[in-house]
Design an enzyme around this catalytic site. Structure first.
Site, PDB file in Angstrom:
ATOM      1  N   ASP A   5       0.834  -1.195   0.000  1.00 20.92           N
ATOM      2  CA  ASP A   5       0.000   0.000   0.000  1.00 20.92           C
ATOM      3  C   ASP A   5       0.872   1.250   0.000  1.00 20.92           C
ATOM      4  OD1 ASP A   5       0.927  -0.200   2.581  1.00 20.92           O
ATOM      5  OD2 ASP A   5      -1.035  -0.063   3.542  1.00 20.92           O
ATOM      6  N   ASP A  26      -0.529  -6.104  -0.286  1.00 19.23           N
ATOM      7  CA  ASP A  26      -1.112  -5.475   0.898  1.00 19.23           C
ATOM      8  C   ASP A  26      -2.619  -5.325   0.731  1.00 19.23           C
ATOM      9  OD1 ASP A  26       0.726  -4.945   2.913  1.00 19.23           O
ATOM     10  OD2 ASP A  26       1.472  -3.131   1.949  1.00 19.23           O
ATOM     11  N   GLU A  36       8.003  -3.933  11.670  1.00 13.52           N
ATOM     12  CA  GLU A  36       8.510  -2.651  11.178  1.00 13.52           C
ATOM     13  C   GLU A  36       8.858  -1.734  12.344  1.00 13.52           C
ATOM     14  OE1 GLU A  36       7.316   1.024   8.138  1.00 13.52           O
ATOM     15  OE2 GLU A  36       6.092  -0.793   8.222  1.00 13.52           O
TER      16      GLU A  36
END
EC number: 2.1.2.11
Length: 301
Positions: free
Chosen positions: A82, A121, A219
């Site tokens: 995305d 995504d 992340e």
């Protein structure tokens, strides 16, 4: 990061050094070891990498030519992220991009890459309402986008969503730590999993694994926390700003290749300076046109 030579079928004692320079090197190494080279990276190859202490590389891709180049370079996993919202459509965040905008990009990458595993995504707003909504969206990405798997962001709260998708035949990669779709609720781009929050990330990862996620991406997580998550999981992990203990690493390709320009995040290693290369090429072309040097006789019929 050099592409790995993931085995088709092997035991830990049989695994050679996993680093090559793409499919050709991987095929040569597999042949030397008496193994069949991988014609298409599958989920079980990533699991074998985890089991055998190997690593794999993952990059974003959004269209034909980068998909072909990265695939031929031996990158094992391509993510149609995305992040296309920022890197293709010109938005400031990943939030505005829609399913209908990501599906054509996913289809282009899936058609162009012959060896890599393609993960797409699910964009913000396409899976949060209910497990049923997530299943319906995931089906579209596998059926219309030709993806091999999907990725969703979230905590253990989404375990039931992951479970429903997996039961429907949709392979799911879970994304924890800093989740860009939640940047407003997280207070902006901030490292997650520090101090007392570290155990929560471990618990989230285990819950999502147990719900059926084939991999967990982390992340912007401290290396120590990421190592604890990786040690707690049976499935492979992927890191972006999460230290070096994860099974795989992922970067946005425009960051990796120096196309974006400007200040890079701490976790980015830039391997080229495409922004300067393209700028110089465009400037030279423009000057040749304005000066009458292009097209020359050799470019004319």
């Amino acid at each position: 990061m050099a592409p790995s030579n993931l085995p088709e079928s092997t035991t830990p004692a049989e695994v050679p050094a996993p680093y090559g320079t793409g499919p050709a090197a991987a095929a040569q190494a597999a042949s030397a070891a008496g193994r069949k080279p991988i014609s298409r990276v599958r989920i079980h190859h990533l699991q074998q990498a985890k089991d055998n202490g190997e690593h794999f590389a993952m990059l974003t891709a959004y269209e034909q030519y980068t998909a072909e180049i990265f695939d031929q370079a031996g990158i094992e996993v391509l993510l149609v992220g995305d992040s296309a919202s920022n890197n293709v459509y010109g938005n400031e965040t990943s939030l505005p991009v829609t399913v209908d905008e990501l599906l054509p990009l996913t289809r282009a990458v899936s058609r162009s890459a012959k060896r890599a595993l393609i993960v797409a995504d699910l964009p913000f707003g396409s899976y949060e309402v209910s497990p049923g909504q997530a299943v319906a969206t995931g089906v579209r990405f596998l059926k219309e986008g030709l993806a091999h798997a999907v990725k969703i962001e979230g905590t253990a709260y989404y375990a039931d969503t992951v479970r429903a998708m997996v039961q429907a035949g949709i392979p799911v990669m879970a994304h924890i730590g800093f989740t860009p779709q939640s940047e407003h609720s997280l207070g902006g781009y901030r490292v997650q999993g520090r101090g007392d929050d570290a155990q929560r990330l471990v618990d989230d990862a285990v819950a999502l694994q147990d719900a059926g996620a084939f991999s967990v991406l982390m992340e912007m997580v401290p290396a120590e926390t990421a190592a604890a998550v990786d040690a707690a999981l049976r499935v492979p992990t992927v890191g972006i700003g999460a230290g070096k203990t994860t099974t795989g690493q992922v970067l946005v390709w425009q960051d990796m290749a120096g196309l974006r320009g400007g200040k890079m995040a701490k976790f980015v290693k830039q391997y080229a300076d495409l922004r300067t290369t393209l700028s110089d090429a465009a400037a030279a072309y423009g000057e040749d046109v304005r000066s009458g040097q292009f097209p020359g006789p050799e470019h004319s019929f």
